[in-house]
Design an enzyme around this catalytic site. Structure first.
Site, PDB file in Angstrom:
ATOM      1  N   LYS A 277      11.602 -29.360 -25.102  1.00 17.29           N
ATOM      2  CA  LYS A 277      11.646 -29.894 -26.317  1.00 17.29           C
ATOM      3  C   LYS A 277      12.861 -30.783 -26.700  1.00 17.29           C
ATOM      4  O   LYS A 277      13.818 -30.684 -25.827  1.00 17.29           O
ATOM      5  CB  LYS A 277      12.087 -28.639 -27.213  1.00 17.29           C
ATOM      6  CG  LYS A 277      10.686 -27.421 -27.616  1.00 17.29           C
ATOM      7  CD  LYS A 277      11.198 -26.265 -28.236  1.00 17.29           C
ATOM      8  CE  LYS A 277      10.063 -25.469 -28.353  1.00 17.29           C
ATOM      9  NZ  LYS A 277       8.988 -25.769 -29.347  1.00 17.29           N
ATOM     10  N   ARG A 351       0.735 -18.741 -26.720  1.00 16.97           N
ATOM     11  CA  ARG A 351      -0.815 -18.199 -26.611  1.00 16.97           C
ATOM     12  C   ARG A 351      -0.913 -17.678 -25.113  1.00 16.97           C
ATOM     13  O   ARG A 351      -1.928 -16.628 -24.859  1.00 16.97           O
ATOM     14  CB  ARG A 351      -1.651 -19.425 -26.836  1.00 16.97           C
ATOM     15  CG  ARG A 351      -1.648 -20.614 -26.144  1.00 16.97           C
ATOM     16  CD  ARG A 351      -2.102 -21.934 -26.681  1.00 16.97           C
ATOM     17  NE  ARG A 351      -1.145 -22.534 -27.557  1.00 16.97           N
ATOM     18  CZ  ARG A 351      -1.517 -23.443 -28.375  1.00 16.97           C
ATOM     19  NH1 ARG A 351      -2.556 -24.166 -28.277  1.00 16.97           N
ATOM     20  NH2 ARG A 351      -0.591 -24.183 -29.275  1.00 16.97           N
TER      21      ARG A 351
HETATM   22  N1  BES Z   1       7.585 -21.512 -30.504  1.00 13.54           N
HETATM   23  C1  BES Z   1       6.920 -22.853 -30.811  1.00 13.54           C
HETATM   24  C2  BES Z   1       6.334 -23.003 -32.151  1.00 13.54           C
HETATM   25  C3  BES Z   1       7.462 -22.930 -33.292  1.00 13.54           C
HETATM   26  C4  BES Z   1       8.087 -24.272 -33.591  1.00 13.54           C
HETATM   27  C5  BES Z   1       8.058 -21.939 -33.806  1.00 13.54           C
HETATM   28  C6  BES Z   1       8.920 -24.236 -34.674  1.00 13.54           C
HETATM   29  C7  BES Z   1       9.021 -21.857 -34.885  1.00 13.54           C
HETATM   30  C8  BES Z   1       9.656 -23.172 -35.197  1.00 13.54           C
HETATM   31  C9  BES Z   1       5.843 -22.919 -29.813  1.00 13.54           C
HETATM   32  O1  BES Z   1       5.911 -22.332 -28.924  1.00 13.54           O
HETATM   33  C10 BES Z   1       5.442 -24.256 -29.635  1.00 13.54           C
HETATM   34  O2  BES Z   1       6.304 -24.863 -29.109  1.00 13.54           O
HETATM   35  N2  BES Z   1       4.303 -24.910 -30.052  1.00 13.54           N
HETATM   36  C11 BES Z   1       3.961 -26.241 -30.016  1.00 13.54           C
HETATM   37  C12 BES Z   1       2.611 -26.234 -29.525  1.00 13.54           C
HETATM   38  C13 BES Z   1       2.110 -27.664 -29.235  1.00 13.54           C
HETATM   39  C14 BES Z   1       2.845 -27.777 -27.755  1.00 13.54           C
HETATM   40  C15 BES Z   1       0.737 -27.697 -28.999  1.00 13.54           C
HETATM   41  C16 BES Z   1       4.305 -26.827 -31.308  1.00 13.54           C
HETATM   42  O3  BES Z   1       4.116 -26.205 -32.469  1.00 13.54           O
HETATM   43  O4  BES Z   1       4.732 -28.118 -31.276  1.00 13.54           O
HETATM   44 MN    MN Z   2       6.664 -23.453 -27.302  1.00 16.28          MN
END
Ligand code: BES
Ligand code: MN
Ligand code: ZN
Length: 500
Positions: A277, A351
């Site tokens: 990230k 997931r």
């Molecule tokens: N934990 C994150 C989602 C999240 C984002 C929670 C902001 C709380 C605040 C999750 O694991 C994630 O990174 N999801 C990605 C999925 C994508 C790579 C398909 C996302 O939402 O960007």
């Molecule tokens: Mn994630």
């Protein structure tokens, strides 16, 4: 804060809170105070345009004719608008207005109200619940906070007819608040302190409430074939865990009834892994274990109030880190279900954790239904903001029950669509599925479709709580920070539908 209940008597000293109905209708206590003040109470209200509207308040300092330090008048609105949640908000607001004013004790006068569906004792219990919920603070790491900034309020005494009934009604609500506080604590802890092993240890503490707690190690999960969950944790020096909690509280004929199950995503820190990230805001990912925090706090609430239900809580605990041993984009893992997954993005890790946790829960417990909670997608924040959680389900009845419970407690959920055309988007050429669609749209839905492949025919609902787990603003009963969204909702779901 200590909360007590007592029978009617107008306090002579200290701080009192009195409700005023819309249109300046005075109850018994307000009338008595106005008399002591030779009509000063009514004059003060008129002088400040205070009408008794819901949500409004007026503070009177050292009111003449009395030996009181302060009277806080709080608007009750119309008798018809007085209900449990209005009283909780009132309790929260009065706590917010008085907690740091220097008073150690506050007395709240709750009078009977004509044409109101609530009795004073019921109102008192809800006011107490709201005040307690608002009083949460996560301050264990603040060693230098000035005394004036800390809450001075230590005793809240609520005065009403049948105070013993109020005390009894508050008992189970207070246990729910204990669960909420536990969740808020867990969500607030930083990831250097709270990681799979220490989170599992926190869950273990529920044993003293009569919850049966088991913790699976990586070796045990490997034997069970949980390749999806283990792949996420393999880059971390912290060992992954799975915790299984059982509250078997059902009495009588239904004692052996199959349980209802709650499953939580517990990513104690989500860096994204190799699909790392951006650094800005990454600290938020300490609360990527929010789903598991809710499940653990819920178990505490249910056991605390000795719920008449059989309930299972399962949480998958991992830390998602990049390292030489981390999972790579393109890796193919085999889940416990036997289905294979191409991991195209290591940041779509929740997931993968839930896939094995759901499959395990379904197979072992054959639950009446499963509800999972997860801070699963940023996309749900795009859809619903920070107001509602996304609800995805294969079952209309369960969805409706969740919606109703959510409205009742002020934790609102909004049902999102699912369907074959979305499911197709995670089909894959080299494995049974891929963990992201690769397209730009419907990110929360494709995530839910992924989960659905691990629940078979079990009635199931998924709550995407990414937008509601952490709150940046204080509201009447939720101080900013970890909200514990889901604990009161699911406690209510069980109370209303599964304890009869
Ligand atoms: N934990 C994150 C989602 C999240 C984002 C929670 C902001 C709380 C605040 C999750 O694991 C994630 O990174 N999801 C990605 C999925 C994508 C790579 C398909 C996302 O939402 O960007
Ligand atoms: Mn994630
Ligand atoms: Zn995550």
């Amino acid at each position: 804060m200590k909360i007590t209940f007592a029978n009617p008597e107008i306090p002579k000293t200290g701080v009192v809170v009195v409700g005023i109905l819309d249109g300046l209708k005075l109850g018994g206590s307000a009338k008595a105070l106005d008399k002591q003040m030779s009509g000063g109470l009514v004059r003060a209200m008129k002088a400040s345009r205070f009408r008794g509207s819901n949500g409004h308040s007026l503070a009177l300092l050292v009111p003449g004719g009395t030996k009181l330090d302060r009277i806080l008048l709080v608007g009750l609105g119309k008798p018809s608008s007085i209900d449990a949640s209005a009283m909780q908000h009132l309790g929260g607001e009065l706590y917010g207005a008085l907690s740091t004013k220097g008073h150690a004790t506050v007395q709240v006068l709750v009078d009977p109200i004509e044409k109101c569906k609530m009795h004073p004792d019921e109102m008192a219990a809800e006011i107490a619940f709201g005040a307690r919920l608002r009083s949460y603070r996560f301050d264990k790491y603040r060693t230098k906070e000035k005394a004036e900034a800390k809450p001075s309020l230590k005793n809240l005494n609520i005065i009403c007819k049948s105070s013993a009934k109020a005390r009894a009604a508050f008992g189970p609500k207070n246990k729910v608040a204990d669960g909420v506080f536990f969740t808020r604590d867990l969500v607030s802890e930083p990831a250097n302190v709270l990681y799979p092993e220490t989170l599992a240890k926190q869950a273990r503490s529920l044993t003293k409430l009569g919850v049966k707690v088991e913790v699976l190690s990586e070796v045990q999960m490997r034997k069970l074939g949980m390749g999806a969950l283990l792949g996420v944790g393999q880059g971390s020096v912290r060992e992954s865990k799975m915790v299984i909690m059982q509250w078997n509280g059902k009495k009588g004929k239904g004692k052996k009834e199959s349980p209802v199950a709650f499953v939580g995503k517990g990513v104690t820190f989500d860096t994204g892994g190799i699909s790392i990230k951006p650094s800005g805001g990454m600290e938020d990912m300490k609360w990527d274990m929010g789903g598991s925090g809710v499940v653990i706090g819920l178990m505490k609430a249910l056991a605390g109030r000795k719920a008449n239900a059989n309930v299972v809580g399962v949480v998958g605990l991992v830390e998602n880190m990049p390292s030489g041993s981390a999972q790579r984009p393109g890796d193919i893992v085999t889940s416990m279900s036997g289905q294979t997954i191409e991991v195209l993005n290591t940041d779509a890790e929740g997931r993968l954790v839930l896939a094995d946790a759901l499959w395990y829960t379904k197979g072992r417990f054959k639950p009446k239904f499963m509800v999972d909670l997860a801070t699963l997608t940023g996309a749900i924040i795009v859809s619903l903001g920070n107001e509602k959680a996304g609800l995805f389900s294969n079952d209309d009845k369960l969805s409706e029950q969740l919606r109703e419970a959510g409205e009742a407690v002020g934790e609102s959920v909004w049902r999102m669509p699912m369907g074959d055309s979305y499911d197709k988007m995670i089909n894959c050429d080299v494995a049974d599925m891929k963990n992201i669609s690769g397209g730009r749209g419907a990110g929360s839905i494709t995530a839910a479709q992924f989960l659905k492949r691990f629940v078979d025919k079990t009635p199931w609902a998924h709550l995407d709580i990414a937008g509601v787990t952490w709150s940046n603003k204080t509201t009447s009963i939720v101080p900013k920070g970890g909200s514990a969204f889901g604990v009161r909702l699911l406690d209510r779901l069980i109370a209303d539908n599964y304890e009869k």
